[in-house]
Design an enzyme around this catalytic site. Structure first.
Site, PDB file in Angstrom:
ATOM      1  N   GLY A 109       0.791  -1.078   0.152  1.00 55.48           N
ATOM      2  CA  GLY A 109       0.141  -0.057   0.066  1.00 55.48           C
ATOM      3  C   GLY A 109       0.828   1.225  -0.085  1.00 55.48           C
ATOM      4  CD  GLU A 145       2.431   0.173   6.614  1.00 50.83           C
ATOM      5  OE1 GLU A 145       1.181  -0.201   6.259  1.00 50.83           O
ATOM      6  OE2 GLU A 145       3.197  -0.734   6.019  1.00 50.83           O
TER       7      GLU A 145
END
Length: 263
Positions: A115, A121
């Site tokens: 993504g 992240e």
């Protein structure tokens, strides 16, 4: 006495979307309690974990939590659900982070970044006491590489040079490298489109493999040492637990508090 009617989950196979929702909701129900600092992942499975946090805050079941989103997309979803947010600048230590993955090997090493949010992240999830990974069973693999291309975030300056340098690393022998184009949030090649740009203004190189990466740790270290590479999508030694949802409506948990990897 008559037997109870079968639950709808046991009488029909779940769609992949329903399985993702099951894993996402379970991760929040199992690991998020009032007063926590929570990392919110990015992607189609993490979406449901964010949704669940919003539901439980609205109902009053959760109180006094603050969440750190890992992308602009997740931030917008969380704001829409009135979830209190901050960044790592305000809070560097998290109680738990919850996110999906594109591939999970039996050592619970992950490929993430399909993504396009791998840098944020990793920055958030590496700071969590527990990083809980949520997937449907299609993401389980024997070895990282063949099932999902490995994303590597690079600076735009001389990107083709950096891509060539990466492709020639002996630790990544046999990989085919392409610069992601079009929409950053998927790794489908979009012919004729300009390079995809991450939330951080960088490009992504996707590395596809025919055979599993021989040494995941060595590959991760070699990428990290390459000048021009910002971050890579190998998340190794970080996963506390993987919650796996199946089409029959069941879940299994691997890692701490669960069972050894069975795949």
């Amino acid at each position: 006495p008559r037997a109870p009617p079968p639950s709808p989950l046991s009488s029909s196979r779940m769609s992949k979307e329903e399985a993702k929702k099951l894993a996402g909701y379970k991760s929040v129900d199992d690991h998020v309690t009032s007063g926590m600092v929570v990392g919110l992942g990015t992607g189609s499975t993490a979406y449901y974990a964010v949704e669940r946090v919003g539901q439980k805050l609205a109902s009053g079941e959760l109180k006094d939590i603050v969440c750190i989103p890992t992308s602009v997309r997740t931030k917008e979803q969380a704001e829409g659900l009135k979830i209190p947010l901050c960044t790592l600048n305000e809070k560097s230590k998290l109680d738990v982070a919850i996110d999906g993955a594109d591939a999970v090997d039996p050592n619970l090493a992950l490929i993430k970044g399909g993504g396009g949010a791998l840098l944020r992240e990793k920055m958030v999830e590496v700071m969590a006491k527990k990083f809980v990974c949520i997937v449907d069973d299609s993401k389980l693999c024997k070895g990282l590489g063949p099932s999902f291309a490995l994303p590597v975030e690079i600076v735009p300056f001389c990107s083709e040079h950096t891509m060539r340098t990466i492709a020639e690393l002996p630790e990544l022998k046999g990989c085919k490298a392409v610069i992601r184009t079009g929409d950053c949030s998927n790794n489908k090649v979009e012919e004729g489109k300009p390079p995809a740009v991450t939330d951080n203004g960088n490009y992504i190189v996707d590395l596809s493999f025919d055979t599993p990466i021989a040494d995941v740790n060595a590959a991760a270290a070699a990428l990290k040492k390459t000048v021009g590479v910002v971050e890579h999508g190998i998340f190794e030694g970080m996963t506390y637990q993987v919650i796996v949802a199946f089409a029959d409506g069941t879940t299994r948990t691997a890692g701490q508090g669960g069972e050894p990897a069975w795949w």
